[in-house]
Write a protein that holds these residues in place. Structure first.
Motif, PDB file in Angstrom:
ATOM      1  N   GLU A   1     -13.867   7.844   9.946  1.00  0.00           N
ATOM      2  CA  GLU A   1     -13.893   6.646  10.776  1.00  0.00           C
ATOM      3  C   GLU A   1     -14.558   5.464  10.064  1.00  0.00           C
ATOM      4  O   GLU A   1     -15.599   5.597   9.452  1.00  0.00           O
ATOM      5  CB  GLU A   1     -14.658   6.929  12.073  1.00  0.00           C
ATOM      6  N   GLY A   2     -13.904   4.305  10.189  1.00  0.00           N
ATOM      7  CA  GLY A   2     -14.486   3.067   9.703  1.00  0.00           C
ATOM      8  C   GLY A   2     -14.400   2.819   8.218  1.00  0.00           C
ATOM      9  O   GLY A   2     -14.963   1.843   7.725  1.00  0.00           O
ATOM     10  N   VAL A   3     -13.712   3.655   7.464  1.00  0.00           N
ATOM     11  CA  VAL A   3     -13.556   3.434   6.019  1.00  0.00           C
ATOM     12  C   VAL A   3     -12.748   2.154   5.780  1.00  0.00           C
ATOM     13  O   VAL A   3     -11.819   1.833   6.531  1.00  0.00           O
ATOM     14  CB  VAL A   3     -12.859   4.635   5.361  1.00  0.00           C
ATOM     15  N   SER A   4     -13.104   1.408   4.725  1.00  0.00           N
ATOM     16  CA  SER A   4     -12.313   0.245   4.331  1.00  0.00           C
ATOM     17  C   SER A   4     -12.024   0.297   2.833  1.00  0.00           C
ATOM     18  O   SER A   4     -12.911   0.596   2.034  1.00  0.00           O
ATOM     19  CB  SER A   4     -13.023  -1.071   4.685  1.00  0.00           C
ATOM     20  N   VAL A   5     -10.770   0.013   2.484  1.00  0.00           N
ATOM     21  CA  VAL A   5     -10.319  -0.004   1.087  1.00  0.00           C
ATOM     22  C   VAL A   5      -9.490  -1.275   0.896  1.00  0.00           C
ATOM     23  O   VAL A   5      -8.486  -1.472   1.596  1.00  0.00           O
ATOM     24  CB  VAL A   5      -9.456   1.228   0.744  1.00  0.00           C
TER      25      VAL A   5
ATOM     26  N   CYS B   1      -9.698  13.013  -2.799  1.00  0.00           N
ATOM     27  CA  CYS B   1     -10.943  12.295  -2.538  1.00  0.00           C
ATOM     28  C   CYS B   1     -11.301  12.389  -1.060  1.00  0.00           C
ATOM     29  O   CYS B   1     -10.437  12.545  -0.198  1.00  0.00           O
ATOM     30  CB  CYS B   1     -10.821  10.830  -2.956  1.00  0.00           C
ATOM     31  N   PHE B   2     -12.595  12.284  -0.773  1.00  0.00           N
ATOM     32  CA  PHE B   2     -13.111  12.388   0.592  1.00  0.00           C
ATOM     33  C   PHE B   2     -14.042  11.212   0.830  1.00  0.00           C
ATOM     34  O   PHE B   2     -15.126  11.145   0.248  1.00  0.00           O
ATOM     35  CB  PHE B   2     -13.841  13.727   0.762  1.00  0.00           C
ATOM     36  N   LEU B   3     -13.602  10.286   1.662  1.00  0.00           N
ATOM     37  CA  LEU B   3     -14.394   9.098   1.990  1.00  0.00           C
ATOM     38  C   LEU B   3     -14.922   9.255   3.411  1.00  0.00           C
ATOM     39  O   LEU B   3     -14.144   9.264   4.375  1.00  0.00           O
ATOM     40  CB  LEU B   3     -13.550   7.830   1.863  1.00  0.00           C
ATOM     41  N   MET B   4     -16.228   9.384   3.548  1.00  0.00           N
ATOM     42  CA  MET B   4     -16.826   9.625   4.860  1.00  0.00           C
ATOM     43  C   MET B   4     -17.054   8.307   5.595  1.00  0.00           C
ATOM     44  O   MET B   4     -16.762   7.224   5.094  1.00  0.00           O
ATOM     45  CB  MET B   4     -18.126  10.416   4.691  1.00  0.00           C
ATOM     46  N   THR B   5     -17.596   8.386   6.791  1.00  0.00           N
ATOM     47  CA  THR B   5     -17.649   7.266   7.726  1.00  0.00           C
ATOM     48  C   THR B   5     -18.241   6.007   7.112  1.00  0.00           C
ATOM     49  O   THR B   5     -19.279   6.029   6.466  1.00  0.00           O
ATOM     50  CB  THR B   5     -18.473   7.633   8.963  1.00  0.00           C
ATOM     51  N   ASN B   6     -17.536   4.898   7.357  1.00  0.00           N
ATOM     52  CA  ASN B   6     -18.006   3.557   7.011  1.00  0.00           C
ATOM     53  C   ASN B   6     -18.256   3.339   5.525  1.00  0.00           C
ATOM     54  O   ASN B   6     -18.984   2.416   5.153  1.00  0.00           O
ATOM     55  CB  ASN B   6     -19.269   3.205   7.809  1.00  0.00           C
ATOM     56  N   SER B   7     -17.673   4.164   4.673  1.00  0.00           N
ATOM     57  CA  SER B   7     -17.757   3.885   3.238  1.00  0.00           C
ATOM     58  C   SER B   7     -16.746   2.795   2.880  1.00  0.00           C
ATOM     59  O   SER B   7     -15.759   2.579   3.583  1.00  0.00           O
ATOM     60  CB  SER B   7     -17.512   5.153   2.419  1.00  0.00           C
ATOM     61  N   HIS B   8     -17.026   2.085   1.777  1.00  0.00           N
ATOM     62  CA  HIS B   8     -16.205   0.933   1.398  1.00  0.00           C
ATOM     63  C   HIS B   8     -15.848   0.994  -0.078  1.00  0.00           C
ATOM     64  O   HIS B   8     -16.710   1.223  -0.933  1.00  0.00           O
ATOM     65  CB  HIS B   8     -16.954  -0.371   1.675  1.00  0.00           C
TER      66      HIS B   8
ATOM     67  N   THR C   1       0.841  -1.200   0.000  1.00  0.00           N
ATOM     68  CA  THR C   1       0.000   0.000   0.000  1.00  0.00           C
ATOM     69  C   THR C   1       0.867   1.238   0.000  1.00  0.00           C
ATOM     70  O   THR C   1       1.839   1.334   0.760  1.00  0.00           O
ATOM     71  CB  THR C   1      -0.928   0.010   1.230  1.00  0.00           C
ATOM     72  N   SER C   2       0.506   2.181  -0.865  1.00  0.00           N
ATOM     73  CA  SER C   2       1.199   3.465  -0.928  1.00  0.00           C
ATOM     74  C   SER C   2       0.207   4.577  -0.624  1.00  0.00           C
ATOM     75  O   SER C   2      -0.860   4.651  -1.253  1.00  0.00           O
ATOM     76  CB  SER C   2       1.805   3.669  -2.322  1.00  0.00           C
ATOM     77  N   ILE C   3       0.529   5.424   0.337  1.00  0.00           N
ATOM     78  CA  ILE C   3      -0.323   6.548   0.723  1.00  0.00           C
ATOM     79  C   ILE C   3       0.465   7.823   0.507  1.00  0.00           C
ATOM     80  O   ILE C   3       1.616   7.953   0.958  1.00  0.00           O
ATOM     81  CB  ILE C   3      -0.771   6.424   2.196  1.00  0.00           C
ATOM     82  N   GLY C   4      -0.133   8.799  -0.174  1.00  0.00           N
ATOM     83  CA  GLY C   4       0.561  10.012  -0.561  1.00  0.00           C
ATOM     84  C   GLY C   4       0.728  11.013   0.559  1.00  0.00           C
ATOM     85  O   GLY C   4       0.672  10.686   1.752  1.00  0.00           O
ATOM     86  N   GLU C   5       0.872  12.260   0.164  1.00  0.00           N
ATOM     87  CA  GLU C   5       1.168  13.336   1.105  1.00  0.00           C
ATOM     88  C   GLU C   5      -0.105  13.996   1.630  1.00  0.00           C
ATOM     89  O   GLU C   5      -1.124  14.068   0.945  1.00  0.00           O
ATOM     90  CB  GLU C   5       2.033  14.392   0.424  1.00  0.00           C
ATOM     91  N   ASN C   6       0.007  14.469   2.882  1.00  0.00           N
ATOM     92  CA  ASN C   6      -1.032  15.313   3.506  1.00  0.00           C
ATOM     93  C   ASN C   6      -2.406  14.656   3.532  1.00  0.00           C
ATOM     94  O   ASN C   6      -3.430  15.328   3.414  1.00  0.00           O
ATOM     95  CB  ASN C   6      -1.098  16.674   2.804  1.00  0.00           C
ATOM     96  N   CYS C   7      -2.418  13.344   3.668  1.00  0.00           N
ATOM     97  CA  CYS C   7      -3.693  12.643   3.848  1.00  0.00           C
ATOM     98  C   CYS C   7      -4.089  12.681   5.316  1.00  0.00           C
ATOM     99  O   CYS C   7      -3.235  12.729   6.209  1.00  0.00           O
ATOM    100  CB  CYS C   7      -3.578  11.197   3.385  1.00  0.00           C
ATOM    101  N   LYS C   8      -5.397  12.641   5.571  1.00  0.00           N
ATOM    102  CA  LYS C   8      -5.921  12.614   6.937  1.00  0.00           C
ATOM    103  C   LYS C   8      -6.747  11.342   7.088  1.00  0.00           C
ATOM    104  O   LYS C   8      -7.864  11.257   6.585  1.00  0.00           O
ATOM    105  CB  LYS C   8      -6.740  13.865   7.230  1.00  0.00           C
ATOM    106  N   ILE C   9      -6.161  10.364   7.751  1.00  0.00           N
ATOM    107  CA  ILE C   9      -6.796   9.069   7.938  1.00  0.00           C
ATOM    108  C   ILE C   9      -7.241   8.987   9.398  1.00  0.00           C
ATOM    109  O   ILE C   9      -6.410   8.991  10.311  1.00  0.00           O
ATOM    110  CB  ILE C   9      -5.827   7.939   7.576  1.00  0.00           C
ATOM    111  N   HIS C  10      -8.539   8.936   9.613  1.00  0.00           N
ATOM    112  CA  HIS C  10      -9.084   8.982  10.966  1.00  0.00           C
ATOM    113  C   HIS C  10      -9.061   7.595  11.604  1.00  0.00           C
ATOM    114  O   HIS C  10      -8.422   6.668  11.099  1.00  0.00           O
ATOM    115  CB  HIS C  10     -10.482   9.590  10.928  1.00  0.00           C
ATOM    116  N   SER C  11      -9.747   7.430  12.708  1.00  0.00           N
ATOM    117  CA  SER C  11      -9.628   6.208  13.500  1.00  0.00           C
ATOM    118  C   SER C  11     -10.331   5.017  12.854  1.00  0.00           C
ATOM    119  O   SER C  11     -11.313   5.164  12.137  1.00  0.00           O
ATOM    120  CB  SER C  11     -10.197   6.434  14.898  1.00  0.00           C
TER     121      SER C  11
END
Length: 258
Positions: A89-93, A109-116, A49-59
């Protein structure tokens, strides 16, 4: 680098010195995390997995875990996250299925709570997935499309750029660019508010409306409507719609609402 002492970090991982890794995070495998990215508590990141810059990954987010696909047999596959991506919170990829395959989420991109986001999906720049929305495998979502709350998209569907999927929608066929769906997943209108916010000028919006009428309001079959559209002279803003309609579809095109 700020890594909470309770985090578990694989020796294969590469983490930028300016990243922030929160409590009880687990990073397993050759994961790469870019500058300024924040990873919240109890998040798990797996595999290639590669994650770019300035991402905000919540709990409690899960990124790069095994695909929910019986065709997956342990091959090396990937998950790629761009820059400035927000995952609540709760996103899965999940990672891709197939040797060398990828699941891709592009910038902003903006993935809100519990999106998959299922295996082998691609989200182009600026896609928004609202809470509880679900993408099956191999779904392609165009630039700045919005998938509303608790909507579900069948595998192998395409969602066109600037489309707006209605809340609770069941999407089982392709949604053309610039369009909106109702709760049943049927096409009801163009996404006029989205076009205005994106900076489309009145002449461009006029041509998009005209193309939409031919496709969904004038009583043509989809095949005949596409023939008419390909013969007409539209401004370049309509090109994403024409290109989308002319591409091969695995699922077919969604019908308009009665």
């Amino acid at each position: 680098m700020s890594i909470h002492p309770s985090a578990i970090i694989d020796s294969q991982a590469t983490i930028d010195p300016t990243a922030n890794i929160g409590p009880y995070v687990v990073i397993e495998g050759p994961v790469t995390i870019g500058a300024g990215t924040q990873v919240g508590p109890f998040t798990n990141i797996y595999g290639h997995t590669s994650i770019g810059e300035n991402c905000k990954i919540h709990s409690r987010v899960s990124i790069g875990d095994l695909p929910q696909d019986r065709a997956f047999h342990g091959e090396t596959s990937y998950c790629t996250i761009g820059n400035n991506v927000i995952m609540r919170e709760g996103v899965s990829v999940h990672r891709g299925t197939g040797e060398g395959a990828s699941t891709i989420i592009n910038d902003n991109c903006f993935l809100m709570t519990n999106s998959h986001v299922g295996h082998n999906c691609e989200l182009e720049n600026g896609v928004i997935m609202i809470s509880g929305s679900l993408l099956g495998g191999h779904v392609h979502v165009g630039e700045r499309a919005v998938i509303s709350g608790n909507a579900a998209v069948h595998q192998f569907c395409r969602i066109g750029c600037y489309a707006m999927i209605g809340g609770l929608s069941k999407i089982v066929q392709d949604i053309p660019p610039f369009t909106m769906t109702n709760h049943a997943g049927e096409i009801i209108a163009i996404n006029l508010v989205g076009l205005k916010r994106a900076g489309f000028n009145p002449d461009e919006r006029k041509d998009i409306k005209a193309a939409f009428r031919i496709m969904y309001r004038d009583g043509h079959t989809h095949r005949h409507a596409m023939e008419i559209l390909n013969e007409r002279a539209f401004c370049s803003a309509v090109n994403p719609l024409l290109d989308f309609l002319n591409e091969t579809s695995a699922r077919g095109l969604t019908k308009g609402a009665a």
